[in-house]
Design an enzyme around this catalytic site. Sequence first.
Site, PDB file in Angstrom:
ATOM      1  N   TYR A 162       0.840  -1.202   0.000  1.00 48.61           N
ATOM      2  CA  TYR A 162       0.000   0.000   0.000  1.00 48.61           C
ATOM      3  C   TYR A 162       0.879   1.258   0.000  1.00 48.61           C
ATOM      4  O   TYR A 162       0.720   2.148  -0.833  1.00 48.61           O
ATOM      5  CB  TYR A 162      -0.934  -0.016   1.211  1.00 48.61           C
ATOM      6  CG  TYR A 162      -1.672   1.282   1.441  1.00 48.61           C
ATOM      7  CD1 TYR A 162      -2.552   1.774   0.483  1.00 48.61           C
ATOM      8  CD2 TYR A 162      -1.488   2.021   2.611  1.00 48.61           C
ATOM      9  CE1 TYR A 162      -3.232   2.978   0.685  1.00 48.61           C
ATOM     10  CE2 TYR A 162      -2.162   3.212   2.819  1.00 48.61           C
ATOM     11  CZ  TYR A 162      -3.024   3.691   1.853  1.00 48.61           C
ATOM     12  OH  TYR A 162      -3.684   4.875   2.054  1.00 48.61           O
ATOM     13  N   LYS A 166       1.309   3.949  -3.127  1.00 48.12           N
ATOM     14  CA  LYS A 166       0.894   5.335  -2.888  1.00 48.12           C
ATOM     15  C   LYS A 166       2.075   6.289  -3.109  1.00 48.12           C
ATOM     16  O   LYS A 166       1.915   7.377  -3.662  1.00 48.12           O
ATOM     17  CB  LYS A 166       0.334   5.515  -1.466  1.00 48.12           C
ATOM     18  CG  LYS A 166      -1.001   4.838  -1.220  1.00 48.12           C
ATOM     19  CD  LYS A 166      -2.144   5.443  -2.022  1.00 48.12           C
ATOM     20  CE  LYS A 166      -2.662   6.729  -1.437  1.00 48.12           C
ATOM     21  NZ  LYS A 166      -3.858   7.235  -2.170  1.00 48.12           N
TER      22      LYS A 166
END
Length: 379
Positions: A162, A166
Amino acid sequence: LLPRAMSLRGDVCVLTGACGFLGMRLVKLLLEEEKPAEIRLMDKHVQPDLLHSLEACRGETKLAVFEGDVRDPDLVRKVCRGASVVFHMASVIDVYDSMEYSEMYGINVKGTQLLLEACVQENVASFIYTSTIEVMGPNSKGEPIVNGDEDTVYECTLKFNYSKTKREAEQRTLLAHNELLPNGGRLATCAIRPMYIYGEGCRFLLGHMKDGIRNNYVLMRTSLPEARVNPVYVGNVAVGHLQAARSLKDQQRRSLVGGQVYFLSDDTPHVSYSDFNHAVMAPLGFNIQAKLPVPLHFFYLLCFIAELLCMVLRPFVRVVPPLNRQLLTMLNTSFSFTYQKAKRDLGYAPRYTWEEARQNTMEWLASELPKQRKEILYK
């Protein structure tokens, strides 16, 4: 503060992830304060009752729905056509590493890239990317940052898929700043890095409440009291996004704000994640474990064994442990950042005090409590 004259009145605004926790809050704020000509809500699924709930504050603003995936190049180009500003909030949030990397990369990185390309093709002037505090870490050693800022140097190799995706999407956003548009203008981009966002609609808080109900109204402690972070209220995050859009529209501020990242926090007290959960749920009758259920080093060992077992099973079945070492590090590292740069450049100031934010969150949790109890009872 920014001059009130610099508004998005008459603009065409695109919101990806519009039906999410933050997305809905920003849609309502735009309708109430800016009166844009059109808001395009892009999400995988848009519930009809959700649109109905916006009717009261819609006024003259047209609400257009675009259902689909950010990985669909034709759809993203269509949604950007004739738009003036894009708020890109759609992403997969996964701190358990439960999703395949390729899937997450496709949505978080390739989806962002496709949107940026569509903005250039369709002469969109401004692009605001919703990043996350987790692009900074914490690192695997659990080295703390207290009241850090955008210039804080911190050695970190990101462990979460994640966080990695990002971070790459944020970098691509900033690289696209100042790209030449077919109409002779330039695309301006910036990235907002909110702290852990809480408030009405926060599914993480609901999950903790559910666990607490199962545990006889005692919240589980997974973080040490001294591991302080500074969560941020969803209403203030929406205000920060609006201020970023106003700043990018202002020709004088555009060159200052474009290509920059901004941490977004507010005046929520610095507490550990576990103690924060207790702060918003104590009025509902919840207590919290005084100490971690086992010493932290033993907790790490348990997580390591669980991760090892899941790895062995992976060729046959995908099992995701409820807690992993990286998540445990995140929950037990002091990691806080100031909003001074956003205040200086964007004119951002928290609109909601901690008392208001806590009250709003607590009232929402109170309204959800009977439903959660019922679900647990009948499972």
